[in-house]
Design a protein around this motif. Structure first.
Motif, short mmCIF file in Angstrom:
data_model
loop_
_atom_site.label_atom_id
_atom_site.label_comp_id
_atom_site.label_asym_id
_atom_site.label_seq_id
_atom_site.Cartn_x
_atom_site.Cartn_y
_atom_site.Cartn_z
N ALA A 23 60.00 35.43 -47.71
CA ALA A 23 60.86 35.08 -46.97
C ALA A 23 61.96 35.14 -48.06
O ALA A 23 61.69 34.54 -49.35
CB ALA A 23 60.86 33.96 -46.18
N ARG A 58 64.34 37.82 -42.39
CA ARG A 58 63.18 37.08 -42.72
C ARG A 58 61.92 37.63 -42.00
O ARG A 58 60.88 37.76 -42.40
CB ARG A 58 63.58 35.39 -42.62
N ARG A 59 62.36 38.05 -40.59
CA ARG A 59 61.25 38.39 -39.85
C ARG A 59 60.94 39.89 -40.35
O ARG A 59 59.70 40.26 -40.21
CB ARG A 59 61.90 38.61 -38.47
N LEU A 60 61.85 40.60 -40.88
CA LEU A 60 61.43 41.84 -41.27
C LEU A 60 60.73 41.82 -42.60
O LEU A 60 59.58 42.80 -42.65
CB LEU A 60 62.90 42.42 -41.74
N CYS A 61 60.91 40.76 -43.39
CA CYS A 61 60.05 40.85 -44.57
C CYS A 61 58.83 40.43 -44.29
O CYS A 61 57.63 40.80 -44.76
CB CYS A 61 60.74 39.91 -45.48
N LEU A 62 58.43 39.55 -43.46
CA LEU A 62 57.04 38.73 -43.15
C LEU A 62 56.57 40.04 -42.50
O LEU A 62 55.29 40.08 -42.45
CB LEU A 62 57.39 37.76 -42.22
N SER A 63 57.04 40.75 -41.57
CA SER A 63 56.43 41.90 -40.93
C SER A 63 55.55 43.00 -41.90
O SER A 63 54.84 43.67 -41.67
CB SER A 63 57.02 42.54 -40.03
N SER A 98 70.14 45.22 -43.84
CA SER A 98 69.59 43.74 -44.25
C SER A 98 69.42 43.95 -45.83
O SER A 98 69.38 43.05 -46.49
CB SER A 98 68.07 44.05 -43.88
N ASP A 140 67.91 35.35 -40.35
CA ASP A 140 66.82 35.35 -39.75
C ASP A 140 66.10 36.53 -39.38
O ASP A 140 65.10 36.90 -39.62
CB ASP A 140 67.17 34.52 -38.31
N SER A 141 67.02 37.68 -39.12
CA SER A 141 66.56 39.07 -38.96
C SER A 141 65.65 39.66 -40.08
O SER A 141 64.67 40.09 -40.04
CB SER A 141 67.44 39.84 -38.27
#
Length: 398
Positions: free
Chosen positions: A216, A206-211, A189, A203-204
């Motif tokens: 994003a 983005r999910r990692l950043c938000l977690s 990433s 997409d993956s």
């Protein structure tokens, strides 16, 4: 034989001597001397037990609180006849080896528990909450400091970013690289964000950043975001582990040395590539038989003019030179550990050619005893490999 202390320089001059290795030794001598009348510590491991029980004994020893780690140390291998300072060397080497390779312990679902993870020269503390809750990073700091204090092996391969943070370096100058990230998915990433791929592939990411409460990714923040992800993975997620690790080191008494002599830090935490043994490093330390006398187990000596003795000494000495010259780094470490009790070569490593069945070692006197009967290198190599392979379970001596 223990290395004699250098009395040409006062112990108190560890702050001013130019050589960092000399400064480290003077500091350790001073600290050990000031605590020589403290209650002796006893570290005992029963090598007849399974690996999990042996590792539990080591961890239990270093989990104790309110310990003066500079007090005298006496180690014992139950089930092995070896005694003396060689056992201490063996134990310190085993402790560092376990920190690198992992402990057999009942923590989580893994058969082997590693306190540090990642690739060579980029190891970082594990993010395991269970290890943190069990104060295993404090244990690691105590182990590394204790080994260093008692002139044992250092801990190689730690990430420069972790060393920098551990020793109080400014966060803004932390030398984090993508190789410090042990999670390959996160590493990918970071690389994607730092590249020129289309954002639709993120997409993956983005999910990692938000977690992790990061924004994003977009066209303008992707480079900055790659650095934030990397820093978060390597430093911020291991902050509590690093604090525990630091506390463990401080408890051993080494902190003044590390703060006042920053040039000692690479000795305590060497690069693994720098810690590799080479044949020449070992050959330079060997004291070869200086006479033609072959010592029997009965201590009866042959006459110096015995021509067969001369031939045997030269032949077997040549076999050892051939072995060292062609051995792999792993074999060299095993040989040195079997010989003197740990993987660091001593200044003088003695060789004797003796009347015996198999190679043996007197680790206290840093002496390797080789049988005179070997007529071929093949059999010599076979027996020596078999003996040195015992070095992590004992000394291989009767």
């Amino acid at each position: 034989m223990e290395e004699a202390e250098d009395i040409s320089v006062p112990i108190s001059d560890w702050r001013t001597v130019s050589d960092p290795k000399h400064a480290a030794r003077l500091f350790s001598q001073d600290l050990l001397h000031r605590n020589k009348d403290s209650k002796c510590q006893f570290l005992s491991v029963d090598i007849r037990r399974d690996k999990e029980e042996q590792d539990r004994a080591l961890v239990t020893f270093y989990k104790r609180d309110n310990v003066q780690w500079a007090s005298p140390l006496q180690c014992k291998l139950q089930g092995d006849a070896a005694t003396g300072s060689g056992v201490n060397r063996h134990m310190m080497s085993t402790v560092i080896f376990k920190l690198i390779s992992g402990f057999h312990a009942n923590l989580g679902n893994a058969a082997i528990v590693k306190i540090f993870e990642g690739e060579s020269d980029h190891l970082i503390p594990s993010v395991s909450q269970e290890l943190l809750d069990n104060n295993m990073f404090t244990v690691a700091g105590r182990m590394i400091g204790h080994s260093f204090l008692h002139h044992g092996p250092s801990f190689p391969g730690l990430s420069p970013a972790i060393v920098h943070t551990l020793l109080g370096g400014p966060l803004e100058t932390t030398p984090v690289t993508v190789r410090d990230c042990p999670d390959l998915d996160i590493r990918d990433s970071v690389k994607m964000l730092d590249g020129d791929a289309e954002l639709t592939e993120f997409d993956s990411v983005r999910r990692l950043c938000l977690s992790w409460n990061l924004p994003a990714p977009n066209a303008t923040n992707r480079k900055w975001l790659s650095e934030k992800l990397l820093f978060h993975t390597v430093i911020e997620r291991t902050r509590h582990q690093i604090n525990q690790f630091q506390n463990g080191l401080k408890e051993t008494g080494l902190w003044p040395l590390l703060i006042h002599r920053r040039d000692v830090i690479p000795i305590l935490f060497p690069r693994e590539s720098e810690a590799q043994l080479t044949p020449q490093m070992i050959l330079d330390c060997i004291i070869w038989p200086s006479s033609i006398t072959i010592i029997f187990e009965s201590y009866k000596e042959l006459d110096d003019d015995d021509e067969s003795a001369i031939t045997d000494v030269h032949r077997v000495s040549g076999y050892l030179k051939t072995f060292v010259g062609n051995a792999s780094p792993v074999e060299l470490k095993r040989l040195v550990k079997f010989w003197i009790g740990w993987e660091l070569p001593a200044t003088e490593m003695k060789v004797e050619v003796v009347e015996a069945s198999l190679p043996t070692a007197s680790t206290c006197f840093e002496k390797l005893r080789l049988p005179r009967h070997y007529a071929t290198y093949k059999i010599f190599h076979q027996d020596l490999c078999a003996c040195i392979s015992t070095s992590y379970s004992g000394f291989g001596c009767p």
